[in-house]
Scaffold this motif. Structure first.
Motif, PDB file in Angstrom:
ATOM      1  N   CYS A 174       0.873  -1.166   0.000  1.00  0.00           N
ATOM      2  CA  CYS A 174       0.000   0.000   0.000  1.00  0.00           C
ATOM      3  C   CYS A 174       0.913   1.220   0.000  1.00  0.00           C
ATOM      4  O   CYS A 174       2.078   1.134   0.401  1.00  0.00           O
ATOM      5  CB  CYS A 174      -0.871   0.037   1.250  1.00  0.00           C
ATOM      6  SG  CYS A 174      -1.892  -1.432   1.432  1.00  0.00           S
ATOM      7  N   THR A 175       0.385   2.343  -0.450  1.00  0.00           N
ATOM      8  CA  THR A 175       1.196   3.555  -0.357  1.00  0.00           C
ATOM      9  C   THR A 175       0.333   4.687   0.162  1.00  0.00           C
ATOM     10  O   THR A 175      -0.885   4.644   0.096  1.00  0.00           O
ATOM     11  CB  THR A 175       1.772   4.021  -1.713  1.00  0.00           C
ATOM     12  OG1 THR A 175       0.739   4.665  -2.459  1.00  0.00           O
ATOM     13  CG2 THR A 175       2.359   2.878  -2.505  1.00  0.00           C
ATOM     14  N   GLU A 176       1.022   5.676   0.648  1.00  0.00           N
ATOM     15  CA  GLU A 176       0.357   6.953   0.910  1.00  0.00           C
ATOM     16  C   GLU A 176       0.457   7.755  -0.390  1.00  0.00           C
ATOM     17  O   GLU A 176       0.526   7.182  -1.462  1.00  0.00           O
ATOM     18  CB  GLU A 176       1.018   7.631   2.110  1.00  0.00           C
ATOM     19  CG  GLU A 176       0.986   6.775   3.381  1.00  0.00           C
ATOM     20  CD  GLU A 176      -0.415   6.480   3.918  1.00  0.00           C
ATOM     21  OE1 GLU A 176      -1.343   7.249   3.599  1.00  0.00           O
ATOM     22  OE2 GLU A 176      -0.597   5.488   4.635  1.00  0.00           O
ATOM     23  N   VAL A 177       0.516   9.072  -0.289  1.00  0.00           N
ATOM     24  CA  VAL A 177       0.568   9.868  -1.521  1.00  0.00           C
ATOM     25  C   VAL A 177       1.747  10.822  -1.443  1.00  0.00           C
ATOM     26  O   VAL A 177       2.059  11.350  -0.372  1.00  0.00           O
ATOM     27  CB  VAL A 177      -0.756  10.617  -1.748  1.00  0.00           C
ATOM     28  CG1 VAL A 177      -0.637  11.646  -2.865  1.00  0.00           C
ATOM     29  CG2 VAL A 177      -1.843   9.612  -2.101  1.00  0.00           C
ATOM     30  N   GLN A 203       4.845   7.366  -2.756  1.00  0.00           N
ATOM     31  CA  GLN A 203       3.986   6.610  -3.678  1.00  0.00           C
ATOM     32  C   GLN A 203       4.710   6.356  -5.009  1.00  0.00           C
ATOM     33  O   GLN A 203       4.703   5.240  -5.540  1.00  0.00           O
ATOM     34  CB  GLN A 203       2.726   7.445  -3.902  1.00  0.00           C
ATOM     35  CG  GLN A 203       1.703   6.894  -4.859  1.00  0.00           C
ATOM     36  CD  GLN A 203       0.537   7.877  -5.030  1.00  0.00           C
ATOM     37  OE1 GLN A 203       0.726   9.099  -5.018  1.00  0.00           O
ATOM     38  NE2 GLN A 203      -0.660   7.355  -5.172  1.00  0.00           N
ATOM     39  N   LEU A 244      -0.550  -3.699  -5.646  1.00  0.00           N
ATOM     40  CA  LEU A 244      -0.246  -2.304  -5.315  1.00  0.00           C
ATOM     41  C   LEU A 244      -1.566  -1.601  -5.041  1.00  0.00           C
ATOM     42  O   LEU A 244      -2.391  -1.438  -5.948  1.00  0.00           O
ATOM     43  CB  LEU A 244       0.495  -1.603  -6.459  1.00  0.00           C
ATOM     44  CG  LEU A 244       0.696  -0.090  -6.257  1.00  0.00           C
ATOM     45  CD1 LEU A 244       1.542   0.208  -5.024  1.00  0.00           C
ATOM     46  CD2 LEU A 244       1.313   0.563  -7.493  1.00  0.00           C
ATOM     47  N   THR A 267      -3.116   1.802  -4.040  1.00  0.00           N
ATOM     48  CA  THR A 267      -2.693   3.186  -3.959  1.00  0.00           C
ATOM     49  C   THR A 267      -3.813   4.064  -4.474  1.00  0.00           C
ATOM     50  O   THR A 267      -4.578   3.645  -5.340  1.00  0.00           O
ATOM     51  CB  THR A 267      -1.384   3.359  -4.775  1.00  0.00           C
ATOM     52  OG1 THR A 267      -0.818   4.630  -4.523  1.00  0.00           O
ATOM     53  CG2 THR A 267      -1.610   3.211  -6.271  1.00  0.00           C
ATOM     54  N   SER A 268      -3.926   5.246  -3.931  1.00  0.00           N
ATOM     55  CA  SER A 268      -4.995   6.142  -4.368  1.00  0.00           C
ATOM     56  C   SER A 268      -4.533   6.852  -5.636  1.00  0.00           C
ATOM     57  O   SER A 268      -3.809   7.833  -5.573  1.00  0.00           O
ATOM     58  CB  SER A 268      -5.317   7.138  -3.247  1.00  0.00           C
ATOM     59  OG  SER A 268      -6.213   8.116  -3.735  1.00  0.00           O
ATOM     60  N   TYR A 284      -4.520   7.320   2.878  1.00  0.00           N
ATOM     61  CA  TYR A 284      -5.202   6.129   2.355  1.00  0.00           C
ATOM     62  C   TYR A 284      -4.487   4.836   2.749  1.00  0.00           C
ATOM     63  O   TYR A 284      -5.096   3.845   3.141  1.00  0.00           O
ATOM     64  CB  TYR A 284      -5.299   6.209   0.823  1.00  0.00           C
ATOM     65  CG  TYR A 284      -5.685   4.906   0.172  1.00  0.00           C
ATOM     66  CD1 TYR A 284      -7.011   4.486   0.154  1.00  0.00           C
ATOM     67  CD2 TYR A 284      -4.718   4.047  -0.381  1.00  0.00           C
ATOM     68  CE1 TYR A 284      -7.364   3.266  -0.402  1.00  0.00           C
ATOM     69  CE2 TYR A 284      -5.069   2.828  -0.933  1.00  0.00           C
ATOM     70  CZ  TYR A 284      -6.395   2.445  -0.944  1.00  0.00           C
ATOM     71  OH  TYR A 284      -6.741   1.239  -1.485  1.00  0.00           O
ATOM     72  N   GLY A 285      -3.169   4.847   2.640  1.00  0.00           N
ATOM     73  CA  GLY A 285      -2.415   3.599   2.646  1.00  0.00           C
ATOM     74  C   GLY A 285      -2.521   2.771   3.912  1.00  0.00           C
ATOM     75  O   GLY A 285      -2.683   1.550   3.839  1.00  0.00           O
ATOM     76  N   ASP A 338       2.842  -0.948   4.129  1.00  0.00           N
ATOM     77  CA  ASP A 338       2.452   0.394   3.695  1.00  0.00           C
ATOM     78  C   ASP A 338       3.713   1.228   3.566  1.00  0.00           C
ATOM     79  O   ASP A 338       4.435   1.444   4.546  1.00  0.00           O
ATOM     80  CB  ASP A 338       1.495   1.022   4.726  1.00  0.00           C
ATOM     81  CG  ASP A 338       1.107   2.460   4.350  1.00  0.00           C
ATOM     82  OD1 ASP A 338       1.006   2.746   3.141  1.00  0.00           O
ATOM     83  OD2 ASP A 338       0.906   3.284   5.277  1.00  0.00           O
TER      84      ASP A 338
END
Ligand SMILES: Cc1ncc(C[n+]2csc(CCOP(=O)(O)OP(=O)(O)O)c2C)c(N)n1
Ligand SMILES: [Mg+2]
Length: 582
Positions: A383-386, A390, A405, A407-408, A416-417, A435
Motif C-alpha cells: 500500500c502507499t500513501e501519496v 507513492q 499495489l 494506492t490512491s 489512504y495507505g 504500507d
C-alpha cells in the motif's frame, strides 16, 4: 416472519457472504450494532475514524476482489466517509457503505446529527439510496451490492433512517434484482475485436497501455498470454502496476509524469496504442496535444464514458477487459516489430531508472529502502500513501502479482495507505502487507494504529521520513525557486523567517514515530543507515502479532525522477537533479 429492519439488514449481509464489516457506531445505528452483537459470523472491525473504516473496506476490496462493506452513523459519521468514498469512486472500487440517518419524520428539520449524505455523496458514489420505506429495504440492499460489484465497480451508499431500522416487516431478501436502465456491457463487439486484431498485426511500432481495469476484471492471466503471444512491449499506468511483472523484459514500466524514459518515449513514437482498462488520466498523458501523436488508438474499457473522453479513439471496444482479451486472443498474430523492439531497448538502456545518489555523509536514499522491501517481502501487498513515497514505491518495488499495489491513483488521498493496509491484511491473513508511507501522510489516519493493534495485524509501515511534504516541496524546488512555503514538517516557532534550508539547525522532528508506535502497543524501529535497512525489515518480518512502524530517516531533499513538468508533453522529461533533458 416479521423482523426489524436491522435484523433484515444483517440477514442481507449474511446472504451476500459478508464476513467482515468495517464500522464505527453512533446513536441511529445502535439497532444494527445490537443485532450484529449476537451474529458472530460477521466480524465487525471497529475503526477509530470513519475515513479509516472506508479506506479499510477499500483495501479489503482492492486486494481481494470482494466487495468491502462499512457501517457508520449519521451526521459527522456520514460526512467523515466522504474522502473514502471519493477515493474508491475514482479508482473503481466496489464498496457498500451504510450510513445511519435520523428518523424519516425528522429529515429536513435540522435534527441532531442530521446530514444530507445522499446529496453530499451523489457525485462521489456510483449510486446512492435513502431508504424511505421499510418494504424497500431488502431490494435496495440487493441493488446496492449488485451495482457496486458489476460493470465498472464503485462505491454505493445506502442511507438508513433509524425508524426504518426499527420497523418490523418482511424478512425476505431477494436472490437477484433487475435494475431498470442498468445493463453493463460485458462482451465486446466482435467486429471491433476483429478490427483491433488486424490493426495490431499490421502495426510496426505497437504498444500495450495497461490500467487498473485489468486487475479489476481479472484479466491479468489472459493479458500475460496475449503479451507473450504477440511480444508487443507494454507500458502501464500507476493503477496497472503488476499486471505484467515489473521485471518482465517486455514491461517498459509506468508512463506519465513520473514514468520511465523508455515508456514515455515509446508512447510518443508508437503507431498503435492498444489501451486496456485505462482512463488516459492527465498524470499519464501529460499535454494531450503531444500525447502519442502518431498512434492509432484502440481502447477497451467497461465504461463507455471513459472512451474517447480525453483522446480520439479509432477502435473503441466497450466491454469487460477479460472477456475482450479472451475473445481477441485467438485472432492475434505477432506483428513484425524487431526494429521497434531494438529502439525500445535502446531507450531503456539510455536512461534506466537511476535516482540521484545521496551526497556523501547524508541520509538514506529512499529508493534503497524500497528495493530492500522488495527483496525481503517480494510477494507483499504494497500500500502507499501519496507523494514521493507513492512514486518511489511504484518505481522501485518489483511487482509480480496482480492486485498487489493498493494506492490512491485518481484522488491522490494522503492517509489512504495505512487503513487500506489494515483492510488488505484482514482479507489476506496469509500475506505480508507493507504500507510505504510519507511522514506527512501517515499522520492523516494515524489513529488506525489502535485498530491494527486491537486486531493483532502485523502490518508493516515503512515511513520514508524526509521531514517534508516532499512531493509539494519538490514542485517548489523545481518550479517555485526553492521557496518551501508550508511544506517543512520540522518548522517551529523559533525558525528564522528566511530559512537557509534543512540542516543541523532544524528543530527535532515531531512526532517521534518510534515512541508513538510504542504508545499504541505496536513495535517501533528507527533506521538511519543503509546497513540497518535489511536487519530492521527482518526484525519486522519476525513480528506476527502486531503492527510495526519503521521510521526510515531518509535524505531530506531527494527527488522523484524522471519528471514531466506540468503542462509539458511526456517526451520532455527532467531526468535528474541537473535538469538534463533529452
Ligand atoms: C489529503 C491530501 N491533502 C493534500 C494533498 C497534497 N499533497 C500531495 S503529496 C503531498 C505531500 C505528502 O507528504 P508525505 O506524506 O510526507 O510524502 P512525501 O512526498 O514526503 O513522500 C501533499 C501535501 C493530498 N494529496 N492529499
Ligand atoms: Mg515526507
Amino acid at each position: 416472519m416479521r423482523v426489524s429492519g436491522a435484523e433484515l439488514f444483517v440477514k442481507a449481509l449474511r446472504e451476500e457472504g459478508v464476513r467482515h464489516l468495517f464500522g464505527f457506531p453512533g446513536g441511529v445505528v445502535i439497532p444494527v450494532f445490537d443485532v450484529l452483537y449476537s451474529h458472530k459470523e460477521i466480524e465487525v472491525i471497529l475503526a477509530r475514524h470513519e475515513q479509516g473504516a472506508v479506506h479499510a473496506a477499500d483495501g479489503y476490496a482492492r486486494s481481494s476482489g470482494r466487495t468491502g462493506v462499512c457501517l457508520v452513523t449519521s451526521g459527522p459519521g456520514a460526512t467523515n466517509t466522504v474522502t473514502g468514498l471519493a477515493t474508491a469512486n475514482f479508482d473503481s472500487v466496489p464498496i457498500v457503505c451504510f450510513t445511519g440517518q435520523v428518523s424519516r419524520s425528522m429529515i429536513g428539520n435540522d435534527a441532531f446529527q442530521e446530514a444530507d449524505i445522499v446529496g453530499i455523496s451523489r457525485p462521489i458514489t456510483k449510486h446512492n439510496y435513502l431508504v424511505l420505506e421499510r418494504r424497500d429495504l431488502g431490494r435496495i440492499i440487493k441493488e446496492a451490492f449488485t451495482i457496486a460489484s458489476t460493470g465498472r465497480p464503485g462505491p454505493v451508499l445506502v442511507d438508513l433512517p433509524v425508524d426504518v431500522l426499527k420497523e418490523k416487516g418482511d424478512s425476505d431478501y431477494p436472490r437477484s434484482v433487475t435494475i431498470r436502465g442498468y445493463n453493463p456491457t460485458t462482451a465486446g463487439h466482435s467486429g471491433q475485436i476483429k478490427r483491433a486484431a488486424q490493426a495490431l498485426a499490421r502495426a510496426r511500432q505497437p504498444l500495450f497501455y495497461i490500467g487498473g481495469g485489468v486487475h479489476i476484471s481479472g484479466a491479468v492471466e489472459v493479458l500475460r498470454r496475449v503479451v507473450e503471444k504477440t511480444r508487443v512491449p507494454v507500458v502501464h499506468s500507476l493503477m496497472g502496476t503488476g499486471a505484467i511483472p515489473s521485471d518482465d523484459p517486455l514491461c517498459l514500466g509506468m508512463l506519465g509524469m513520473h514514468g520511465t524514459y523508455a515508456a514515455n518515449m515509446a508512447v510518443t513514437h508508437s503507431d498503435l496504442l492498444f489501451a486496456v482498462g485505462v482512463r488516459f488520466d492527465d498524470r499519464a498523458t501529460g499535454n494531450l496535444s503531444k500525447f502519442a501523436p502518431g498512434a492509432r488508438i484502440i481502447h477497451v474499457d467497461q465504461d463507455p464514458l471513459a472512451i474517447a473522453r480525453n483522446v480520439p479513439v479509432e477502435i473503441p471496444i466497450v466491454g469487460d477487459a477479460r472477456l475482450v482479451l479472451e475473445a481477441i486472443e485467438p485472432l492475434l498474430e505477432a506483428p513484425a516489430i524487431d526494429a521497434w523492439r531494438v529502439r525500445v531497448e535502446a531507450w531503456r538502456a539510455e536512461h534506466p531508472l537511476a535516482p540521484e545518489a545521496p551526497a556523501e555523509g547524508s541520509r538514506l536514499g529512499p529508493h534503497r529502502v524500497i528495493q530492500a522491501i522488495s527483496r525481503v517481502f517480494p510477494d507483499a501487498i504494497v500500500c502507499t500513501e501519496v507523494g514521493q513515497n507513492q512514486m518511489w514505491a511504484a518505481q522501485f518495488f518489483t511487482f509480480r502479482h496482480p492486485r498487489s499495489l493498493l494506492t490512491s491513483g485518481g484522488l491522490g488521498t494522503m492517509g489512504y495507505g495505512f487503513p487500506a493496509a489494515i483492510g488488505a491484511q484482514i482479507a489476506n491473513p496469509e500475506r505480508r502487507v507493507v504500507d510505504i508511507a510519507g511522514d506527512g501522510s501517515i499522520q492523516m489516519n494515524i489513529q488506525e494504529l489502535a485498530t491494527a493493534v486491537a486486531q493483532k495485524l502485523p502490518v508493516i509501515v515503512a515511513i520514508l521520513n524526509n521531514g517534508y511534504l516532499g512531493m509539494v516541496r519538490q514542485w517548489q524546488e523545481l518550479f517555485y525557486e526553492r521557496r518551501y512555503s508550508s511544506t517543512c514538517l520540522t518548522t517551529g516557532a523559533d525558525c528564522p523567517p528566511d530559512c537557509p534550508g534543512p540542516g543541523d539547525h532544524c528543530p527535532i522532528y515531531r512526532p517521534d514515530f518510534v515512541r508513538l508506535a510504542e504508545a499504541y502497543g505496536a513495535m517501533g524501529l528507527r533506521v538511519c543507515r543503509e546497513e540497518e535497512i535489511e536487519p530492521a525489515l527482518r526484525k519486522a518480518a519476525a513480528c506476527t502479532d502486531r503492527p510495526v512502524f519503521i521510521d526510515f530517516i531518509v535524505d531530506r531533499e531527494f527527488n522523484v525522477f524522471p519528471m514531466v513538468a506540468p503542462g509539458a508533453g511526456i517526451d520532455t522529461m527532467i531526468l535528474g537533479p541537473e535538469g538534463g533533458r533529452p
